[in-house]
Write an enzyme that holds these catalytic residues in place. Structure first.
Site, PDB file in Angstrom:
ATOM      1  N   PRO A 119      38.348  -5.298  85.481  1.00 50.76           N
ATOM      2  CA  PRO A 119      38.116  -6.670  85.927  1.00 50.76           C
ATOM      3  C   PRO A 119      36.911  -6.702  86.869  1.00 50.76           C
ATOM      4  O   PRO A 119      36.847  -5.914  87.807  1.00 50.76           O
ATOM      5  CB  PRO A 119      39.409  -7.035  86.677  1.00 50.76           C
ATOM      6  CG  PRO A 119      40.045  -5.736  87.042  1.00 50.76           C
ATOM      7  CD  PRO A 119      39.567  -4.717  86.046  1.00 50.76           C
ATOM      8  N   ASN A 157      39.814   5.218  86.778  1.00 50.01           N
ATOM      9  CA  ASN A 157      38.657   4.319  86.861  1.00 50.01           C
ATOM     10  C   ASN A 157      37.667   4.828  87.907  1.00 50.01           C
ATOM     11  O   ASN A 157      38.050   5.428  88.900  1.00 50.01           O
ATOM     12  CB  ASN A 157      39.182   2.903  87.233  1.00 50.01           C
ATOM     13  CG  ASN A 157      38.078   1.938  87.636  1.00 50.01           C
ATOM     14  OD1 ASN A 157      38.071   1.426  88.758  1.00 50.01           O
ATOM     15  ND2 ASN A 157      37.139   1.680  86.751  1.00 50.01           N
ATOM     16  N   GLY A 158      36.387   4.557  87.650  1.00 55.12           N
ATOM     17  CA  GLY A 158      35.335   4.865  88.604  1.00 55.12           C
ATOM     18  C   GLY A 158      34.255   5.744  88.025  1.00 55.12           C
ATOM     19  O   GLY A 158      34.512   6.898  87.634  1.00 55.12           O
ATOM     20  N   ASP A 159      33.043   5.167  87.900  1.00 54.96           N
ATOM     21  CA  ASP A 159      31.849   5.928  87.505  1.00 54.96           C
ATOM     22  C   ASP A 159      31.900   6.526  86.105  1.00 54.96           C
ATOM     23  O   ASP A 159      31.171   7.479  85.819  1.00 54.96           O
ATOM     24  CB  ASP A 159      31.566   7.066  88.507  1.00 54.96           C
ATOM     25  CG  ASP A 159      31.249   6.556  89.898  1.00 54.96           C
ATOM     26  OD1 ASP A 159      31.120   5.328  90.065  1.00 54.96           O
ATOM     27  OD2 ASP A 159      31.140   7.383  90.816  1.00 54.96           O
ATOM     28  N   CYS A 161      40.141  -4.144  95.628  1.00 52.72           N
ATOM     29  CA  CYS A 161      38.905  -4.852  95.924  1.00 52.72           C
ATOM     30  C   CYS A 161      38.520  -4.650  97.385  1.00 52.72           C
ATOM     31  O   CYS A 161      39.309  -4.949  98.277  1.00 52.72           O
ATOM     32  CB  CYS A 161      39.149  -6.322  95.616  1.00 52.72           C
ATOM     33  SG  CYS A 161      37.872  -7.369  96.192  1.00 52.72           S
ATOM     34  N   ARG A 188      31.077  -1.134  85.461  1.00 58.13           N
ATOM     35  CA  ARG A 188      29.635  -1.361  85.491  1.00 58.13           C
ATOM     36  C   ARG A 188      28.901  -0.809  84.279  1.00 58.13           C
ATOM     37  O   ARG A 188      27.913  -1.397  83.833  1.00 58.13           O
ATOM     38  CB  ARG A 188      29.063  -0.779  86.790  1.00 58.13           C
ATOM     39  CG  ARG A 188      29.488  -1.588  88.006  1.00 58.13           C
ATOM     40  CD  ARG A 188      29.306  -0.822  89.288  1.00 58.13           C
ATOM     41  NE  ARG A 188      30.172   0.345  89.330  1.00 58.13           N
ATOM     42  CZ  ARG A 188      30.156   1.260  90.274  1.00 58.13           C
ATOM     43  NH1 ARG A 188      29.296   1.146  91.265  1.00 58.13           N
ATOM     44  NH2 ARG A 188      30.992   2.280  90.242  1.00 58.13           N
TER      45      ARG A 188
END
Ligand SMILES: Cc1cc2nc3c(=O)[nH]c(=O)nc-3n(C[C@H](O)[C@H](O)[C@H](O)COP(=O)(O)O)c2cc1C
Length: 370
Positions: A19, A206-208, A103, A231
């Site tokens: 999201p 999640n992440g990178d 967040c 991203r």
């Protein structure tokens, strides 16, 4: 890779779109699904009742023609209000409710929501329990998105995830950074592995994750049931099919042809303009176009010139011409090597909760003109 089971829903595969406020609207989610994502959580909808009827919230809650299950993320600080927000979204078609505790932005944290909640475990679990209680009678699973912890010395993801599981949460996603890190530094996957090892319910890493190779490494390292990509899907939604192909064959899928990428982008923009209307749509489309061209030869010059265009028609025609010229020289998208550096946070509307983390130029560029 089959997707996890959430209540009565079997997710189409294990590659999820993260999201992203100001980015993952319905047209973008649909594009990502078309490109191989198995699941897409819609943008955060506030639990503040006074904002439920705002244009922004109603656009965010627009799921027309979207493939199910419809998952809606909520964020807030007050357990009864969060329960109400869950019930409200379920009444409007949400089939899965995701709680945002991942967040990092101040606007949210100062109100004690998002990842700030990770610092107050009792309140966090009170919220989780209240939302589960509101969703359970409707057979709606509740999921939780969090970070690894508040700061380096307080990585409480395992404890909080265990508490959430006991409270009835159906799946946990962990972004491998602390709240304190914001989007700086590198995501780490040891904590995600520890969460996975401790839980019986599905865990999402999640992440990178920005390439098929990285996807395979993260899955292997964490043992996670699925991965979530944010991203890296901006302007490059075909990353999902590239990862799917790589995971199943070990081979790298060639980049899309220039012609197909151009067609997909134009279709995406048409959907985008329809959702936002031509004035807002033309302005908010700029970021999507900018991402789509950023790693291509001449992309930066094109982005700057395109930002001066003031109508949807002009954007589409410039884009078509630009890609048509490229198609004369290349069959497939000729991506340039990526410059090394920290991943950027660009993407969010200037007025949303992530704007504080953007640099001044990005903010200026994304500032609504109206
Ligand atoms: C522009 C932007 C907006 C985001 N908005 C949200 C949000 O509304 N809710 C949420 O849980 N996470 C949000 N995130 C965090 C992402 O879901 C994800 O956890 C983070 O970007 C790390 O994944 P990535 O490295 O694949 O981008 C946002 C991230 C970005 C870049």
């Amino acid at each position: 890779m089959p997707g996890p089971q959430l209540g009565s829903h079997r997710l189409a595969n294990a590659l999820f779109v993260a999201p992203m406020a100001g980015v993952t609207d319905r047209p973008f989610r649909q594009l990502c699904r078309r490109m191989g994502a198995g699941y897409a959580v819609s943008e955060m909808v506030t639990s503040r009742k006074d904002l439920w009827n705002s244009l922004k919230t109603s656009r965010r809650a627009n799921h027309e023609g979207e493939q199910g299950p419809i998952a809606v993320q909520i964020a807030g600080t007050d357990a009864p209000m969060m329960a109400e927000a869950a019930a409200y979204n379920i009444a409007r078609g949400a089939q899965i409710i995701d709680i945002n505790m991942g967040c990092p932005a101040k606007k949210v944290c100062s109100k004690w929501a998002g990842s700030a909640l990770m610092q107050d475990e009792p309140l966090a679990l009170q919220i989780v329990s209240a939302v589960v209680e509101a969703a359970a009678p409707h057979g709606v699973p509740v999921t939780l998105k969090m970070r690894t912890g508040w700061c380096e010395s307080e990585k409480n993801a395992v404890k909080l995830a265990l508490g959430a599981q006991a409270a009835g949460v159906a799946m946990v996603t962990v972004h491998g950074r602390t709240r304190e890190q914001g989007y700086k530094g590198q995501a780490e996957y040891d904590t995600i592995r520890a969460v996975k090892a401790a839980l019986q319910i599905p865990v999402v890493a999640n992440g990178d994750i920005d390439s098929p190779e990285k996807a395979r490494e993260v899955l292997a390292h964490t043992g996670a049931d699925a991965i979530m990509i944010g991203r890296a899907a901006q302007g490059r939604p075909w990353i999902f099919r590239e990862i799917a192909h790589y995971l199943s064959t070990g081979q790298t899928l060639p980049a899309p042809t220039v012609v197909e990428a151009s067609d997909w982008l134009v279709e995406h923009l048409q959907e985008h303009y329809t959702l936002y209307g031509s004035l807002t749509g033309m302005r908010t489309a700029r970021k999507h176009i900018g991402w789509a061209v950023r790693d291509l030869p001449g992309g930066e010059e094109f982005r700057q010139a395109m930002n001066l265009l003031e109508s949807c028609e002009a954007q589409i025609s410039a884009l078509r011409q630009w890609f048509a010229r490229m198609a004369g020289d290349y069959e497939r998208l000729p991506y340039l090597a990526k410059p090394q550096g920290e991943p950027t946070m660009a993407g969010s509307d200037a007025d949303d909760e992530h704007a504080m983390t953007m640099n001044a130029n990005q903010q200026k560029e994304l500032r609504p003109l109206a």
